[in-house]
Scaffold this active site. Sequence first.
Site, PDB file in Angstrom:
ATOM      1  N   ALA A 160       0.684  -1.396   0.620  1.00  0.00           N
ATOM      2  CA  ALA A 160       0.088  -0.169  -0.235  1.00  0.00           C
ATOM      3  C   ALA A 160       0.757   0.673  -0.212  1.00  0.00           C
ATOM      4  O   ALA A 160       1.833   1.063   0.719  1.00  0.00           O
ATOM      5  CB  ALA A 160      -0.679   0.105   0.970  1.00  0.00           C
ATOM      6  N   ALA A 218       0.682   5.666   0.813  1.00  0.00           N
ATOM      7  CA  ALA A 218      -0.021   6.968   1.132  1.00  0.00           C
ATOM      8  C   ALA A 218       0.424   8.034   0.729  1.00  0.00           C
ATOM      9  O   ALA A 218       1.819   8.302   0.337  1.00  0.00           O
ATOM     10  CB  ALA A 218      -0.785   6.356   2.764  1.00  0.00           C
ATOM     11  N   LEU A 239       1.819  10.132   2.946  1.00  0.00           N
ATOM     12  CA  LEU A 239       3.478  10.353   3.658  1.00  0.00           C
ATOM     13  C   LEU A 239       3.884   9.138   3.592  1.00  0.00           C
ATOM     14  O   LEU A 239       5.392   9.127   4.314  1.00  0.00           O
ATOM     15  CB  LEU A 239       3.160  10.709   5.229  1.00  0.00           C
ATOM     16  CG  LEU A 239       2.198  12.316   5.842  1.00  0.00           C
ATOM     17  CD1 LEU A 239       1.766  12.187   7.265  1.00  0.00           C
ATOM     18  CD2 LEU A 239       2.645  12.853   4.861  1.00  0.00           C
ATOM     19  N   VAL A 257       3.627   1.088   2.679  1.00  0.00           N
ATOM     20  CA  VAL A 257       4.111  -0.193   3.417  1.00  0.00           C
ATOM     21  C   VAL A 257       4.415  -1.510   3.082  1.00  0.00           C
ATOM     22  O   VAL A 257       3.594  -1.683   2.229  1.00  0.00           O
ATOM     23  CB  VAL A 257       1.953  -0.316   4.456  1.00  0.00           C
ATOM     24  CG1 VAL A 257       2.673  -1.805   5.434  1.00  0.00           C
ATOM     25  CG2 VAL A 257       1.936   0.841   5.042  1.00  0.00           C
ATOM     26  N   ASP A 284      -9.319   8.682  11.736  1.00  0.00           N
ATOM     27  CA  ASP A 284      -9.305   8.238  10.201  1.00  0.00           C
ATOM     28  C   ASP A 284      -9.616   6.928  10.091  1.00  0.00           C
ATOM     29  O   ASP A 284      -8.865   5.774   9.160  1.00  0.00           O
ATOM     30  CB  ASP A 284      -7.963   8.416   9.557  1.00  0.00           C
ATOM     31  CG  ASP A 284      -8.283   8.387   7.714  1.00  0.00           C
ATOM     32  OD1 ASP A 284      -9.566   8.672   7.355  1.00  0.00           O
ATOM     33  OD2 ASP A 284      -6.468   8.195   7.579  1.00  0.00           O
TER      34      ASP A 284
END
Length: 588
Positions: free
Chosen positions: A212, A214, A216, A219, A369
Site C-alpha cells: 500500500a 499513502a 506520507l 507499507v 481516520d
Amino acid sequence: MSSSMHGTPMRSQLCLSNGMHALAKSKAFRIGKSAAQRKCVHVQAALATNTSASRASTALIKDGMDELEMDLGLCAVTQKYSPERIRDTVLQGPGDYLKLLARTVQVTGELGIYSSRLVLDRVLEEDNPDRVKLRAQQLREMLVRLGPSFIKAGQVLANRPDVMRADYMNELGVLQDDVPAFPNEIAFKIIEDTIGGPISSVFSDIPPEPVAAASLGQVYRATLKSSGEEVAVKVQRPSIESTIYQDLVLFRFLAGFVNEYVRKNLGTSAQLVLDEFGQKLLEELDYQQEARNLQDFYNNFLGDPYVKIPRVYKEYSGPRMLVMEWINGVRCTDPQGIRDAGIDVDEFIRVGVISGLRQLLEFGLFHGDPHPGNVFAMQDGRIAYVDFGNVAELSNRNKQVLVDAVVHAVNEDYRGMAGDFVSLGFLAPGTDVGPIVPALDAIWSDCRGQSLATFNFRTVTSKFNKLVYRYPIRIPERYALVIRSLLTQEGICMTLQPEFKFLEVAFPYVAKRLLTDDDPGLRTRLVQVLFNEGEFQWERLENLMVLAADPLPGSKGLDLSDSVVDGAKVVLTDPYIRNALITALTQD
C-alpha cells in the site's frame, strides 16, 4: 535528519501533582486512559529518565506553548503548532529563500491554471454535472502533482463540508487509497539506515513491492528473522519533512491574502484553519508519536475480547520507519468476504460501533481516520484497527459539551444547542445566534418525526452541510475528525448491512453509560434527557420501546433487561429522579 526539524512536532508535556491526584480518584482513571492522563504518563516517563527533559519542557512551554487546560483536576499541556519555528527552520539562508520562491512559482502556477478554468466555466455558465466531475478530477490530479502536503490537504478537504461541496468531496476521497508509491530502493535504504544494518539482519523476508502507498509513506509486509512473526513495515517518503515544512510556510503566506474573506464567511481566519491542519499534519509525520499513539490504543483495549490493536515493535522503529504486527483480516467493506470467513456480520457491526463509542466517550482518544483500508474483520470476529498517525483527543470538557449538545437536541432546546456551537468553536464568541436557532429547528424538525430506529447521522449531516454555507460556521479540525469518524463507521456498517441503524446499536451502550456511571455530570445530563421542566417525558420512553420493537433483520431485537435493572438502581439511589418519577406517575 536534524534534531531541529523534529523539535516542532514532538510533544512537550507537564503534569501537576494535584491533577494526578484528582485523576487517580476519577472515573476516567478506572475505565481507561484519558487524554490528559496519557499526556501526563508520557512526560513522567521522560522526566524520570532524563532530568534535562524537564528543562527542555519548561523552555518549550515558555516559548509560546503556554496553553494549559485544567479539566476537572486533570492536567493537559499540549504542544502548540508553531508557525514561527517552522518558518525559522525553513528559511535559514539566501538559498532557502530561492527554494521557497521556486516552490511558490510552481504552486501558484498550478493554482492559477486551475482557477482560470473555474472562472471560464462561470463565464460560460457551464455548471453541468459532467463539467463539475471533470474539474473535481483535475483538482485531484493537480494535488497529486504538487506532492504530499497537497495530497494530505485534499484528504482533509474530502471531509470538510464547511469548505468543500459534496461532488468535490467525493472525488477527493479517492486520495485515501490511490496515491503513487516512491522507488523501492529508496525505501529499502531508509529501512537499513533505521535498523543500522542490512535488511536481512532483521527481516528474513520482505517483498520488493509495497502492499500500500499513502500520502506520507508506504507499507511492506515482512517477516521478522528473530521470531518468524509477520509485520507491517511503514516507511516515510524521502525528504518529506523538509518539503512539508516548506509548504506549510507557503500555505500560511497565501492564507494571509484570504484571511478577511474567510473570517467574514467562517468567523475565523484562514491562517487559523491552516494552523489546525499543520498541527495534525506534523503529528502524522512524526512516526515516533504514531508509535506512542499505537501503544496507547493497545493499552486501552488490552484484554478486550472484541478489539484487536497491533503490537508495535519500537526496537525496530524510528523517526522514518514504523514496524507493527501484521493484521490478517478481511477488508471491512467486503460483506461476502466476511461471511465466507465465518464471521457474524451483525455481531461485527455491533462490535465496531461500541468500540468507536468507547474511544470517544471513555478514553477520549479516538481513531481519526477509520476508512475501509484501516479497519478489518478478523476470523475470530474481532475488529482490528491499523494506521494510528491520525488520532485525536477530547478532554472531559469537550465530551461534556458534546453531550450537552445531544441533550439540547433531544429537549428541542435549539438556543442551547447554538450556545454549544460557540463553546465547541463552531461559532466565534459573540456571534448573534438568534438567526441560527430557527435553522437548527428546521434541521431537526424531520428528525422529531422519526423514531430512534430510523435516525441516521448522514441525513442530519447533509442538512447541516447546507447550514454552514448560510452562516459563519467553522468546523474545528478535531470535530471534523469526530464527524468523519462517525460517518465513516456508519457508512461501513451500512455497506455490510443496508438496513443498519446506528442508534439501534449505540443506544443501549450510551444508556448504560448514563445509568451506571457515577460521574455527576453524566447523572445531571440523564435527568435533562428524562425530564423537562420537572415533568417526565413519556414520549422519549416510547421512542425507546419503538427502537426495541424494530430489530435488525435476523436479530432478536434489543435486550433492555440490563438497562431496566440499571434504571431501577438510579431511581432507588437518586432522590431527585425518584421524587420526579413518583410525581409523574401520580399526575392526572
